[in-house]
Design an enzyme around this catalytic site. Structure first.
Site, PDB file in Angstrom:
ATOM      1  N   ASN A 202       9.405   3.512   7.201  1.00 33.46           N
ATOM      2  CA  ASN A 202      10.259   4.599   6.706  1.00 33.46           C
ATOM      3  C   ASN A 202      10.202   4.838   5.197  1.00 33.46           C
ATOM      4  O   ASN A 202      10.039   5.995   4.775  1.00 33.46           O
ATOM      5  CB  ASN A 202      11.706   4.378   7.160  1.00 33.46           C
ATOM      6  CG  ASN A 202      11.855   4.472   8.666  1.00 33.46           C
ATOM      7  OD1 ASN A 202      10.904   4.228   9.395  1.00 33.46           O
ATOM      8  ND2 ASN A 202      13.031   4.802   9.151  1.00 33.46           N
TER       9      ASN A 202
ATOM     10  N   SER B  74      12.716   9.140  10.447  1.00 37.04           N
ATOM     11  CA  SER B  74      14.098   9.587  10.196  1.00 37.04           C
ATOM     12  C   SER B  74      14.385   9.625   8.693  1.00 37.04           C
ATOM     13  O   SER B  74      15.121  10.490   8.219  1.00 37.04           O
ATOM     14  CB  SER B  74      15.083   8.660  10.911  1.00 37.04           C
ATOM     15  OG  SER B  74      14.857   7.323  10.526  1.00 37.04           O
TER      16      SER B  74
ATOM     17  N   LYS C 280      13.512  -4.107  15.151  1.00 35.36           N
ATOM     18  CA  LYS C 280      13.456  -2.683  14.791  1.00 35.36           C
ATOM     19  C   LYS C 280      13.526  -2.541  13.275  1.00 35.36           C
ATOM     20  O   LYS C 280      12.853  -1.681  12.687  1.00 35.36           O
ATOM     21  CB  LYS C 280      14.620  -1.958  15.477  1.00 35.36           C
ATOM     22  CG  LYS C 280      14.728  -0.476  15.193  1.00 35.36           C
ATOM     23  CD  LYS C 280      14.155   0.368  16.316  1.00 35.36           C
ATOM     24  CE  LYS C 280      13.955   1.844  15.988  1.00 35.36           C
ATOM     25  NZ  LYS C 280      15.113   2.552  15.585  1.00 35.36           N
TER      26      LYS C 280
ATOM     27  N   ALA D 271      27.501  13.998  16.460  1.00 36.80           N
ATOM     28  CA  ALA D 271      26.810  15.014  17.266  1.00 36.80           C
ATOM     29  C   ALA D 271      25.452  15.372  16.673  1.00 36.80           C
ATOM     30  O   ALA D 271      25.051  16.532  16.636  1.00 36.80           O
ATOM     31  CB  ALA D 271      27.700  16.252  17.417  1.00 36.80           C
TER      32      ALA D 271
ATOM     33  N   ASN E  95      11.106  -0.370  10.782  1.00 37.37           N
ATOM     34  CA  ASN E  95      11.645   0.676   9.898  1.00 37.37           C
ATOM     35  C   ASN E  95      11.391   0.342   8.424  1.00 37.37           C
ATOM     36  O   ASN E  95      11.104   1.230   7.625  1.00 37.37           O
ATOM     37  CB  ASN E  95      13.142   0.890  10.143  1.00 37.37           C
ATOM     38  CG  ASN E  95      13.421   1.564  11.469  1.00 37.37           C
ATOM     39  OD1 ASN E  95      14.309   1.189  12.206  1.00 37.37           O
ATOM     40  ND2 ASN E  95      12.643   2.569  11.813  1.00 37.37           N
TER      41      ASN E  95
HETATM   42  O1  KPL Z   1      12.403   4.529  14.105  1.00 30.96           O
HETATM   43  C1  KPL Z   1      11.669   5.229  13.445  1.00 30.96           C
HETATM   44  C2  KPL Z   1      12.301   6.152  12.466  1.00 30.96           C
HETATM   45  O2  KPL Z   1      11.732   7.169  12.142  1.00 30.96           O
HETATM   46  O3  KPL Z   1      13.437   5.834  12.043  1.00 30.96           O
HETATM   47  C3  KPL Z   1      10.174   5.095  13.569  1.00 30.96           C
HETATM   48  C4  KPL Z   1       9.855   3.919  14.493  1.00 30.96           C
HETATM   49  C5  KPL Z   1       9.537   4.892  12.235  1.00 30.96           C
HETATM   50  C6  KPL Z   1       9.562   6.282  14.275  1.00 30.96           C
HETATM   51  O4  KPL Z   1       9.511   7.429  13.504  1.00 30.96           O
END
Ligand code: KPL
Length: 294
Positions: free
Chosen positions: A185, A249, A177, A7, A181
């Site tokens: 990130n 994230s 993806k 959640a 990341n």
């Molecule tokens: O997927 C993302 C994340 O923050 O995990 C990005 C593409 C970097 C966007 O903030």
């Protein structure tokens, strides 16, 4: 009934967008309240109150969405899967790679699917979920039983009005993806800055090319379509620019004191390198540095 395990922001986004009365959250062991209430702010239009019940032990979901953090997924599913009908499709929404394969290997006869989404959702306050930006979601099968449920799962999720597509090669999408990341990130977490600001930082400028070279070799060795280091850097920087003001994230996890998903992003790439005989010192260095952050 569609059940959602997890959640957090993404789980709450799907719950708010699915037809009311046909969605429930899987309760955690300590759950006591009858339902989960929060406010939901769509991309356009006014904020609305949302109330989602917890799934009760007599209900048998026809679809399970799993929106837990990558590192929590297998353990969370271990207590849920034995109570699910064998035929219930399980759609995994985790970041990075590694947790999806772990789930597919744990339950190879079940219909397991994976999804990757660019829908933006966040929770500026615990009781408020924002749909921060419209994106698209791709879903594909990870097990043979998943193939037969793919179109039905996509149709059910498309009832939200969100853009949901089926793909015959979800691994390719997950890798695409993962590249983004892996290149954004860890830098945002280490440098503690929004996505766009990494581009001007000497630490990013020093390591991005060697990182992209490692990933380019890993893609080819893993049987993924070959992409040059320069193409990877362009893709990473295009997303860093288009999400310049975002908190990634991983930075958000770090700021909130949560475990990050580094082990499923650069950590996954470093482990893949060990298996494939490719040196990955930059992925390992970024993994170590993020793990040392407080
Ligand atoms: O997927 C993302 C994340 O923050 O995990 C990005 C593409 C970097 C966007 O903030």
């Amino acid at each position: 009934m569609i059940a959602i395990l997890g959640a957090g922001s993404l789980g709450r986004l799907w719950a708010a967008k699915l037809p009311a009365g046909r969605v429930a959250f899987v309760p955690r062991p300590e759950q006591s309240a009858a339902s989960l209430r929060y406010r939901f702010r769509p991309v356009q239009g006014p904020e609305i109150p949302v109330q989602i019940p917890w799934l009760n032990s007599h209900q048998s979901p026809s679809l399970l969405l799993v929106t837990t953090k990558a590192g929590d997924t297998v353990a969370a599913l271990q207590s849920v899967v034995p109570r699910l009908p064998e035929t219930t499709p399980i759609v995994l929404f985790q970041n990075g790679l590694g947790s999806q394969q772990d789930v597919a290997q744990s339950w190879p006869n079940r219909p397991i699917l994976a999804a990757t989404t660019t829908e933006g959702a966040n929770r500026p306050k615990p009781e408020l979920t924002l749909h921060a930006g419209q994106g698209e979601t791709w879903i594909g099968a990870l097990t043979p039983a998943g193939e037969t449920c793919l179109n039905e799962a996509v149709s059910r999720l498309a009832e939200t009005g969100l853009c949901v597509n089926a793909t015959p090669d979800i691994l390719d999408r997950l890798w695409q993806k993962l590249v983004i990341n892996a290149g954004i990130n860890p830098f945002t977490a280490i440098l503690n800055c929004p996505n766009g600001e990494i581009l001007n930082q000497p630490f990013y400028q020093q390591w991005i090319d060697p990182l992209c070279h490692e990933i380019s070799k890993l893609l080819t060795a893993s049987g993924q379509p070959s992409r040059s280091a320069a193409t990877l850097r362009e893709a990473i920087e295009s997303v860093a620019c288009s999400t310049a003001a975002n908190t990634s994230s991983m930075r958000a996890d770090r700021l909130a004191g949560r475990t990050t998903e580094i082990n499923f992003i650069n950590g996954y790439l470093a482990r893949a390198g060990t298996e494939l005989g490719i040196d990955t010192p930059v992925n390992q260095m970024l993994t170590d540095q993020v793990e040392q952050l407080k």
